[in-house]
Design a protein around this motif. Structure first.
Motif, PDB file in Angstrom:
ATOM      1  N   TRP A   1     -83.230  68.062-101.903  1.00  0.00           N
ATOM      2  CA  TRP A   1     -81.800  67.814-101.925  1.00  0.00           C
ATOM      3  C   TRP A   1     -81.075  68.451-100.756  1.00  0.00           C
ATOM      4  O   TRP A   1     -81.365  68.131 -99.620  1.00  0.00           O
ATOM      5  N   ALA A   2     -80.116  69.326-100.990  1.00  0.00           N
ATOM      6  CA  ALA A   2     -79.258  69.845 -99.924  1.00  0.00           C
ATOM      7  C   ALA A   2     -79.388  71.359 -99.821  1.00  0.00           C
ATOM      8  O   ALA A   2     -79.664  72.035-100.802  1.00  0.00           O
ATOM      9  N   GLY A   3     -79.188  71.849 -98.615  1.00  0.00           N
ATOM     10  CA  GLY A   3     -79.264  73.287 -98.417  1.00  0.00           C
ATOM     11  C   GLY A   3     -78.928  73.663 -96.987  1.00  0.00           C
ATOM     12  O   GLY A   3     -78.415  72.854 -96.213  1.00  0.00           O
ATOM     13  N   ARG A   4     -79.281  74.888 -96.649  1.00  0.00           N
ATOM     14  CA  ARG A   4     -79.032  75.422 -95.317  1.00  0.00           C
ATOM     15  C   ARG A   4     -80.341  75.992 -94.778  1.00  0.00           C
ATOM     16  O   ARG A   4     -81.000  76.779 -95.440  1.00  0.00           O
ATOM     17  N   LEU A   5     -80.686  75.577 -93.568  1.00  0.00           N
ATOM     18  CA  LEU A   5     -81.883  76.096 -92.905  1.00  0.00           C
ATOM     19  C   LEU A   5     -81.617  77.520 -92.408  1.00  0.00           C
ATOM     20  O   LEU A   5     -80.452  77.912 -92.240  1.00  0.00           O
ATOM     21  N   PRO A   6     -82.671  78.288 -92.140  1.00  0.00           N
ATOM     22  CA  PRO A   6     -82.485  79.656 -91.651  1.00  0.00           C
ATOM     23  C   PRO A   6     -81.620  79.747 -90.386  1.00  0.00           C
ATOM     24  O   PRO A   6     -80.949  80.753 -90.165  1.00  0.00           O
ATOM     25  N   ASP A   7     -81.613  78.683 -89.566  1.00  0.00           N
ATOM     26  CA  ASP A   7     -80.803  78.712 -88.338  1.00  0.00           C
ATOM     27  C   ASP A   7     -79.342  78.335 -88.585  1.00  0.00           C
ATOM     28  O   ASP A   7     -78.539  78.258 -87.657  1.00  0.00           O
ATOM     29  N   GLY A   8     -78.972  78.076 -89.841  1.00  0.00           N
ATOM     30  CA  GLY A   8     -77.585  77.789 -90.190  1.00  0.00           C
ATOM     31  C   GLY A   8     -77.257  76.322 -90.368  1.00  0.00           C
ATOM     32  O   GLY A   8     -76.201  75.981 -90.916  1.00  0.00           O
ATOM     33  N   ARG A   9     -78.131  75.423 -89.909  1.00  0.00           N
ATOM     34  CA  ARG A   9     -77.866  73.989 -90.085  1.00  0.00           C
ATOM     35  C   ARG A   9     -77.950  73.611 -91.555  1.00  0.00           C
ATOM     36  O   ARG A   9     -78.806  74.114 -92.275  1.00  0.00           O
ATOM     37  N   THR A  10     -77.062  72.709 -91.963  1.00  0.00           N
ATOM     38  CA  THR A  10     -77.135  72.189 -93.324  1.00  0.00           C
ATOM     39  C   THR A  10     -77.908  70.877 -93.319  1.00  0.00           C
ATOM     40  O   THR A  10     -78.018  70.212 -92.287  1.00  0.00           O
ATOM     41  N   TYR A  11     -78.453  70.531 -94.468  1.00  0.00           N
ATOM     42  CA  TYR A  11     -79.228  69.296 -94.582  1.00  0.00           C
ATOM     43  C   TYR A  11     -79.014  68.693 -95.963  1.00  0.00           C
ATOM     44  O   TYR A  11     -78.591  69.366 -96.897  1.00  0.00           O
ATOM     45  N   ASN A  12     -79.329  67.410 -96.055  1.00  0.00           N
ATOM     46  CA  ASN A  12     -79.419  66.716 -97.332  1.00  0.00           C
ATOM     47  C   ASN A  12     -80.580  65.741 -97.204  1.00  0.00           C
ATOM     48  O   ASN A  12     -80.445  64.682 -96.587  1.00  0.00           O
ATOM     49  N   THR A  13     -81.716  66.120 -97.766  1.00  0.00           N
ATOM     50  CA  THR A  13     -82.911  65.275 -97.680  1.00  0.00           C
ATOM     51  C   THR A  13     -82.962  64.240 -98.800  1.00  0.00           C
ATOM     52  O   THR A  13     -83.896  63.444 -98.838  1.00  0.00           O
ATOM     53  N   CYS A  14     -81.977  64.255 -99.679  1.00  0.00           N
ATOM     54  CA  CYS A  14     -81.914  63.299-100.787  1.00  0.00           C
ATOM     55  C   CYS A  14     -80.503  62.710-100.868  1.00  0.00           C
ATOM     56  O   CYS A  14     -79.778  62.943-101.840  1.00  0.00           O
ATOM     57  N   PRO A  15     -80.098  61.935 -99.866  1.00  0.00           N
ATOM     58  CA  PRO A  15     -78.713  61.453 -99.839  1.00  0.00           C
ATOM     59  C   PRO A  15     -78.340  60.531-100.989  1.00  0.00           C
ATOM     60  O   PRO A  15     -77.159  60.388-101.293  1.00  0.00           O
ATOM     61  N   SER A  16     -79.300  59.921-101.655  1.00  0.00           N
ATOM     62  CA  SER A  16     -78.985  59.026-102.768  1.00  0.00           C
ATOM     63  C   SER A  16     -79.255  59.668-104.123  1.00  0.00           C
ATOM     64  O   SER A  16     -79.330  58.973-105.137  1.00  0.00           O
ATOM     65  N   ALA A  17     -79.390  60.984-104.135  1.00  0.00           N
ATOM     66  CA  ALA A  17     -79.585  61.692-105.406  1.00  0.00           C
ATOM     67  C   ALA A  17     -78.334  61.545-106.263  1.00  0.00           C
ATOM     68  O   ALA A  17     -77.215  61.589-105.769  1.00  0.00           O
ATOM     69  N   GLY A  18     -78.552  61.379-107.534  1.00  0.00           N
ATOM     70  CA  GLY A  18     -77.463  61.319-108.500  1.00  0.00           C
ATOM     71  C   GLY A  18     -77.648  62.448-109.487  1.00  0.00           C
ATOM     72  O   GLY A  18     -77.764  63.614-109.109  1.00  0.00           O
ATOM     73  N   ILE A  19     -77.786  62.087-110.750  1.00  0.00           N
ATOM     74  CA  ILE A  19     -77.972  63.091-111.796  1.00  0.00           C
ATOM     75  C   ILE A  19     -79.259  63.883-111.584  1.00  0.00           C
ATOM     76  O   ILE A  19     -79.364  65.032-112.005  1.00  0.00           O
ATOM     77  N   CYS A  20     -80.200  63.298-110.901  1.00  0.00           N
ATOM     78  CA  CYS A  20     -81.480  63.967-110.665  1.00  0.00           C
ATOM     79  C   CYS A  20     -81.303  65.282-109.899  1.00  0.00           C
ATOM     80  O   CYS A  20     -82.097  66.210-110.068  1.00  0.00           O
ATOM     81  N   ALA A  21     -80.278  65.390-109.071  1.00  0.00           N
ATOM     82  CA  ALA A  21     -80.064  66.610-108.292  1.00  0.00           C
ATOM     83  C   ALA A  21     -79.838  67.816-109.198  1.00  0.00           C
ATOM     84  O   ALA A  21     -80.231  68.936-108.857  1.00  0.00           O
ATOM     85  N   GLN A  22     -79.242  67.592-110.354  1.00  0.00           N
ATOM     86  CA  GLN A  22     -78.972  68.688-111.281  1.00  0.00           C
ATOM     87  C   GLN A  22     -80.240  69.175-111.972  1.00  0.00           C
ATOM     88  O   GLN A  22     -80.365  70.354-112.273  1.00  0.00           O
ATOM     89  N   ALA A  23     -81.160  68.279-112.245  1.00  0.00           N
ATOM     90  CA  ALA A  23     -82.356  68.630-113.007  1.00  0.00           C
ATOM     91  C   ALA A  23     -83.631  68.596-112.169  1.00  0.00           C
ATOM     92  O   ALA A  23     -84.726  68.617-112.709  1.00  0.00           O
ATOM     93  N   CYS A  24     -83.505  68.561-110.874  1.00  0.00           N
ATOM     94  CA  CYS A  24     -84.657  68.379-109.989  1.00  0.00           C
ATOM     95  C   CYS A  24     -85.686  69.498-110.139  1.00  0.00           C
ATOM     96  O   CYS A  24     -85.379  70.676-109.957  1.00  0.00           O
ATOM     97  N   TYR A  25     -86.923  69.113-110.463  1.00  0.00           N
ATOM     98  CA  TYR A  25     -88.009  70.087-110.603  1.00  0.00           C
ATOM     99  C   TYR A  25     -88.262  70.836-109.303  1.00  0.00           C
ATOM    100  O   TYR A  25     -88.700  71.984-109.307  1.00  0.00           O
ATOM    101  N   ALA A  26     -87.992  70.197-108.169  1.00  0.00           N
ATOM    102  CA  ALA A  26     -88.288  70.794-106.869  1.00  0.00           C
ATOM    103  C   ALA A  26     -87.213  71.789-106.422  1.00  0.00           C
ATOM    104  O   ALA A  26     -87.276  72.295-105.306  1.00  0.00           O
ATOM    105  N   ARG A  27     -86.279  72.085-107.278  1.00  0.00           N
ATOM    106  CA  ARG A  27     -85.269  73.106-106.980  1.00  0.00           C
ATOM    107  C   ARG A  27     -85.463  74.331-107.867  1.00  0.00           C
ATOM    108  O   ARG A  27     -84.600  75.191-107.955  1.00  0.00           O
ATOM    109  N   HIS A  28     -86.616  74.397-108.538  1.00  0.00           N
ATOM    110  CA  HIS A  28     -86.901  75.480-109.475  1.00  0.00           C
ATOM    111  C   HIS A  28     -88.363  75.911-109.330  1.00  0.00           C
ATOM    112  O   HIS A  28     -89.140  75.292-108.620  1.00  0.00           O
TER     113      HIS A  28
END
Length: 189
Positions: free
Chosen positions: A27-54
């Motif tokens: 999904w979305a976050g910040r890289l160590p160099d400060g850049r932000t990203y969103n690798t899942c631009p079409s995420a919906g409700i899945c972003a809240q329950a995403c297994y890969a964020r836990h």
């Protein structure tokens, strides 16, 4: 630039079934160099329950590996593609399966197009993925998909209304919310 030594990995479960994996941060976050990203631009409700964020995905060494993959891809897309092609030329990948993304998704047209070129360049390797990028796949993959590339559209994104479970190969990570949807998969997870 700190490039990953190897791009493809295996966890215990994937190794048991002979599948290799390429992954990005979820999904979305910040890289160590400060850049932000969103690798899942079409995420919906899945972003809240995403297994890969836990769980293990948040362990510092795992998170750093995923971020290094994304940094390499963003900073040197041509170098990343060439490195991936070279790595996939190893005999151990012939006849094998590569899961593209156990976290992340095809976040730009150019990134998806690079994977399509990789699939064409390595016809003796099979590739598969789950994606919420329905529009992107309809435009770039469905008209002429590589023979060795399989995908499943995954419910829980912002483009769910474009899916037809009678036509599309679909997976539903929230089946209790959509009992009328069928889960159809024809390759390893």
């Amino acid at each position: 630039m700190n490039r990953p030594r190897k791009l493809l990995t295996q966890n215990r479960e994937m190794k048991a079934i002979g599948v290799w994996n390429w992954t990005l941060p979820a999904w979305a976050g910040r890289l160590p160099d400060g850049r932000t990203y969103n690798t899942c631009p079409s995420a919906g409700i899945c972003a809240q329950a995403c297994y890969a964020r836990h769980g293990t995905y948040t362990w510092p060494v795992v998170k750093a590996k995923h971020e290094a993959n994304l940094t390499f891809l963003l900073d040197d897309p041509t170098g990343w593609e060439n490195t991936m092609r070279t790595e996939l030329a190893a005999p151990k990948f012939r006849g094998g399966w590569i899961r593209i993304h156990d976290s992340g998704d095809f976040f730009t047209d150019s990134y998806l197009t690079a994977w399509l070129r990789i699939c064409h360049a390595r016809p003796d390797t099979k590739f598969y993925c789950y994606t919420k990028e329905v529009d992107r796949f309809r435009r770039l993959v469905e008209p002429d998909p590589p023979r060795n590339f399989l995908w499943v559209y995954s419910y829980g994104g912002t483009q769910d209304n474009a899916l037809d479970p009678d036509v599309d190969r679909v997976a539903d990570v929230f089946p209790r919310q959509r009992r009328d949807r069928r889960r159809r998969m024809e390759f390893p997870r």
